[in-house]
Design a protein around this motif. Structure first.
Motif, short mmCIF file in Angstrom:
data_model
loop_
_atom_site.label_atom_id
_atom_site.label_comp_id
_atom_site.label_asym_id
_atom_site.label_seq_id
_atom_site.Cartn_x
_atom_site.Cartn_y
_atom_site.Cartn_z
N THR A 8 0.88 -1.30 0.15
CA THR A 8 0.04 -0.06 -0.01
C THR A 8 0.91 1.33 -0.05
N PRO A 9 0.32 2.35 -0.08
CA PRO A 9 1.19 3.61 0.14
C PRO A 9 1.56 3.56 1.49
N ILE A 10 2.53 4.23 1.98
CA ILE A 10 2.48 4.47 3.29
C ILE A 10 2.27 5.77 3.72
N TYR A 11 1.24 5.89 4.31
CA TYR A 11 0.30 7.08 4.59
C TYR A 11 0.86 8.10 5.60
N TYR A 12 0.62 9.39 5.39
CA TYR A 12 1.10 10.47 6.09
C TYR A 12 0.21 10.42 7.55
N PRO A 13 0.99 10.39 8.44
CA PRO A 13 0.15 10.13 9.83
C PRO A 13 -0.10 11.51 10.43
N TYR A 17 -7.29 8.37 9.75
CA TYR A 17 -7.61 7.64 8.67
C TYR A 17 -9.22 7.63 8.21
N HIS A 18 -9.52 8.50 7.13
CA HIS A 18 -10.95 8.14 6.78
C HIS A 18 -11.17 7.02 5.78
N ILE A 19 -12.35 6.88 5.21
CA ILE A 19 -12.61 5.59 4.54
C ILE A 19 -11.87 5.72 3.07
N ALA A 48 3.77 3.75 7.62
CA ALA A 48 3.80 5.31 7.43
C ALA A 48 4.69 6.08 7.23
N ASP A 49 4.62 7.19 6.75
CA ASP A 49 5.57 8.00 5.95
C ASP A 49 5.82 9.24 6.81
N GLU A 50 6.81 9.03 7.85
CA GLU A 50 6.69 10.13 9.21
C GLU A 50 7.58 11.20 8.99
N ALA A 228 10.31 8.04 0.96
CA ALA A 228 9.35 7.37 1.24
C ALA A 228 8.97 6.14 0.21
N LEU A 229 9.40 6.45 -1.17
CA LEU A 229 9.33 5.75 -2.18
C LEU A 229 10.29 4.27 -1.74
N THR A 230 11.40 4.70 -1.29
CA THR A 230 12.40 3.53 -1.26
C THR A 230 12.00 2.53 -0.19
N VAL A 258 -1.70 2.20 -5.39
CA VAL A 258 -1.72 3.69 -5.17
C VAL A 258 -2.89 4.21 -5.60
N GLY A 259 -3.20 5.48 -5.05
CA GLY A 259 -4.34 6.15 -5.33
C GLY A 259 -3.70 7.19 -6.64
N LYS A 260 -4.68 7.67 -7.18
CA LYS A 260 -4.49 8.60 -8.28
C LYS A 260 -3.61 9.59 -8.09
N PHE A 265 4.30 9.94 -8.94
CA PHE A 265 5.66 9.70 -8.00
C PHE A 265 6.00 8.17 -8.24
N HIS A 266 4.79 7.48 -8.46
CA HIS A 266 5.07 5.84 -8.56
C HIS A 266 5.29 5.42 -9.99
N LEU A 267 4.90 6.20 -11.03
CA LEU A 267 5.02 5.91 -12.54
C LEU A 267 6.31 6.54 -13.24
O1 ME8 Z 1 0.43 10.35 -0.43
N1 ME8 Z 1 -10.25 7.67 -1.82
O2 ME8 Z 1 0.10 9.71 1.81
P1 ME8 Z 1 -1.31 9.91 2.01
C1 ME8 Z 1 -9.39 6.77 -1.96
N2 ME8 Z 1 2.85 9.70 1.92
N3 ME8 Z 1 -8.10 6.64 -1.56
C2 ME8 Z 1 -7.68 7.61 -0.76
C3 ME8 Z 1 -8.43 8.66 -0.40
C4 ME8 Z 1 -9.92 8.81 -1.19
N4 ME8 Z 1 -10.60 9.90 -0.75
N5 ME8 Z 1 -7.81 9.57 0.05
C5 ME8 Z 1 -6.70 8.80 0.32
C6 ME8 Z 1 0.84 9.92 0.65
N6 ME8 Z 1 -6.34 7.52 -0.43
C7 ME8 Z 1 2.17 9.49 0.80
C8 ME8 Z 1 2.38 8.14 0.17
S1 ME8 Z 1 3.79 6.27 -0.78
C9 ME8 Z 1 5.69 5.76 -1.15
C10 ME8 Z 1 3.75 7.78 0.05
C11 ME8 Z 1 -5.25 6.78 -0.41
O3 ME8 Z 1 -1.61 9.72 3.42
C12 ME8 Z 1 -4.99 6.58 -1.68
O4 ME8 Z 1 -4.50 5.46 -1.66
O5 ME8 Z 1 -1.63 11.34 1.54
C13 ME8 Z 1 -3.80 7.65 -1.82
O6 ME8 Z 1 -2.92 7.35 -2.67
C14 ME8 Z 1 -3.51 7.78 -0.42
O7 ME8 Z 1 -4.20 7.29 0.57
C15 ME8 Z 1 -2.39 8.74 0.04
O8 ME8 Z 1 -2.33 8.59 1.32
#
Ligand code: ME8
Length: 533
Positions: A8-13, A17-19, A48-50, A228-230, A258-260, A265-267
């Motif tokens: 998965t992406p590592i999400y920003y803390p 987290y929403h749906i 997590a991308d911290e 983050a990507l690494t 990954v999300g759009k 960054f990923h492509l």
């Molecule tokens: O971008 N609908 O983290 P992020 C669907 N840290 N998916 C969603 C969404 C929505 N409304 N909102 C978020 C980052 N997402 C970086 C990533 S990866 C090496 C670094 C999901 O916390 C979706 O997958 O902003 C999106 O790409 C990701 O959360 C972004 O998470």
């Protein structure tokens, strides 16, 4: 044994987290479980991308050190994924020592081989996205990724020479048709970013210090995207001396989900970093669309955010997962509405699937005291049609998963659910169960055999449905199998083929409804109120 490594992406803390975030996690876990059921050895990475300015600012606002802040947030994320029964194998944090050390090595390697050079950066900076943009990339003077304000900034910085790899990347796209899914995302990258001329990427900052320090120039910290990507390689051992075997086993990843918003960054950047490291590229990057609300993107300020716990508490885990995956198509964003949520729950889960199970268990009890010995081998037209429908559903499901059409893959299963309900209406077991005036013993025996065959086909088809939904809805799958008196611990994907091999079936005496019907108006109001909180 083949392997399947998915991330998965590592999400920003940066908050709860929403749906939307939950959607990506659920989707990735569904794919992991699907491959596992198919007998592949699977590994799911999340985390997590911290680092970065945004997190540093959040910590200051919370009156905490960045480390205290990210520790607390990592616990929050892990608790949520536990509640959602996401069985990831590893939760990586970019503050993990092994990751920091590996990023430093990677940076110095790039510097030594001339891929990274020092310069001055001036550009339009979007703080929430932690990205610089050129004048031409801005949309109406705002961030092209998130639409927020940007400001002009200048600083000494290191750059990664992206231009050097642009042609190689285009060639790679061309020769690896499965690298980007869906295909239109590749066209977007080529037309919007590569053809107009790839900009070199700024990979360090001096304006804040919450990040991985550059060993040879300590006033710089590595800019978040290289950091983050690494994670996808450091997690499985890249840069750790004792983990070479692990790395060789898992890399390249089979799929990054990954999300759009982070497609670019990923492509573009990620494959180029990997080329510079002389490493193979992931097999597929799947770019999913967003969950949106009637008034656009979910955001706290708009008061339209829904958190997964809120839905799970009220409607259960499996219903929440089902509705999230169902609403996002592969070619557009998916709109979340309370009306649609309640409709999916009542219609698909409660009426279609729940009633099918209930009717089946009740009829097997009523007509055969809950027991069926084995498949009768009666080749009735309707029975053959149902067997064909099961095979067709499996085939379509597997194709849709392979094509990354995940919402459609659920429709494939529900088409089968509909056909099975229709099979009950067509075969009318209640008529087959009735004595016919003046029938011979032979006719009667034939009628009962027919009825038994119908019951057998219902149980066997429900079992197939339980296997098909299992990667996404494990609890429901378990409960269906339990009510049918079948052992869920031996279920594999291959056991879908054992349609005619079930023996000594004994269903439960009294089936419980697996989904309770909701009062639509009441629940729509309830969900609307959640959004206002
Ligand atoms: O971008 N609908 O983290 P992020 C669907 N840290 N998916 C969603 C969404 C929505 N409304 N909102 C978020 C980052 N997402 C970086 C990533 S990866 C090496 C670094 C999901 O916390 C979706 O997958 O902003 C999106 O790409 C990701 O959360 C972004 O998470």
């Amino acid at each position: 044994m083949s392997k399947f490594y998915i991330t998965t992406p590592i999400y920003y803390p940066s908050g709860k987290y929403h749906i939307g975030t939950a959607y990506c996690e659920v989707l990735t876990n569904m794919l992991k479980k699907y491959h596992e059921l198919k007998g592949e050895e699977s590994y799911m990475l999340t985390g997590a991308d911290e680092h970065g300015q945004k997190i540093q600012t959040k910590a200051i606002e919370a009156n905490e050190t960045p480390k205290e802040y990210v520790d607390k947030m990592a616990d929050m994320a892990k608790n949520l994924w536990k509640q959602m029964e996401i069985d990831y194998n590893q939760f990586i944090r970019t503050t993990d020592d092994f990751h920091v050390a590996a990023v430093q090595k990677i940076f110095e390697k790039f510097l030594a081989q001339g891929d990274i050079y020092k310069g001055t950066y001036e550009g339009w900076y979007c703080e929430p996205c932690e990205s610089y943009f050129t004048e031409t990339q801005l949309v109406d003077g705002k961030c092209p990724d998130c639409g927020r304000e940007v400001r002009k900034m200048q600083e000494e910085a290191y750059f990664f020479n992206m231009k050097k790899y642009a042609d190689k990347l285009l060639e790679y796209y061309d020769s690896h048709p499965d690298f980007v899914k869906p295909d239109y995302r590749k066209t977007e990258m080529i037309n919007n970013f590569i053809k107009p001329g790839l900009e070199d990427l700024c990979v360090t900052r001096t304006s804040f210090d919450w990040g991985v320090q550059v060993p040879s120039d300590p006033k710089h910290v590595v800019y978040v995207w290289l950091d983050a990507l690494t994670n996808y390689i450091t997690a499985v051992g890249y840069g750790s001396d004792d983990k070479e075997e692990m790395f060789n086993k898992w890399w390249p990843a089979d799929m990054h989900v990954v999300g759009k918003d982070i497609a670019r960054f990923h492509l573009i950047y990620w494959p180029i970093f990997l080329m510079a490291l002389d490493l193979p590229l992931p097999k597929t990057v799947y770019v999913h669309n967003w969950i949106t609300m009637k008034d656009g993107k979910m955001s706290k300020s708009k008061g339209n955010v829904i958190y997964p716990e809120q839905l799970i508490e009220k409607y259960g885990l499996d219903a929440t997962k089902y509705c999230l995956i169902k609403i996002v198509p592969s070619n557009s964003d998916g709109l979340f509405t309370p009306e649609q949520f309640v409709e999916n729950y009542n219609s698909d889960l409660c009426n279609d699937l729940g009633n099918l199970l209930n009717r089946t268990v009740a009829m097997v009890n009523k007509y055969f005291g809950g027991e069926l010995d084995e498949y009768q081998g009666l080749e009735n037209e309707v029975d053959i049609a149902l067997e064909d429908a099961v095979n067709a559903a499996i085939e379509k499901f597997e194709k849709d998963i392979a094509d990354c059409e995940f919402s459609n893959s659920l429709q494939d299963i529900w088409e089968l659910v509909h056909l099975t309900n229709k099979y009950i209406d067509d075969t009318a077991p209640w008529t087959l169960a009735k004595d016919v005036e003046g029938e011979t013993e032979q006719d009667k025996a034939k009628r009962i055999e027919n009825l038994k065959s119908v019951m057998y086909h219902l149980v066997a088809t429900l079992r197939s449905i339980a296997i098909l939904i299992r990667p996404l809805m494990e609890r429901t799958s378990d409960e269906i199998l339990r009510q049918l008196g079948l052992d869920s611990s031996t279920i594999t994907w291959d056991s879908l083929q054992e349609y005619k091999e079930l023996k000594n079936i004994k269903v439960v005496e009294k089936g419980e409804p697996i989904f309770l019907r909701l009062d639509a108006n009441e629940e729509i109001e309830y969900i609307k109120n959640l959004m206002k909180k």
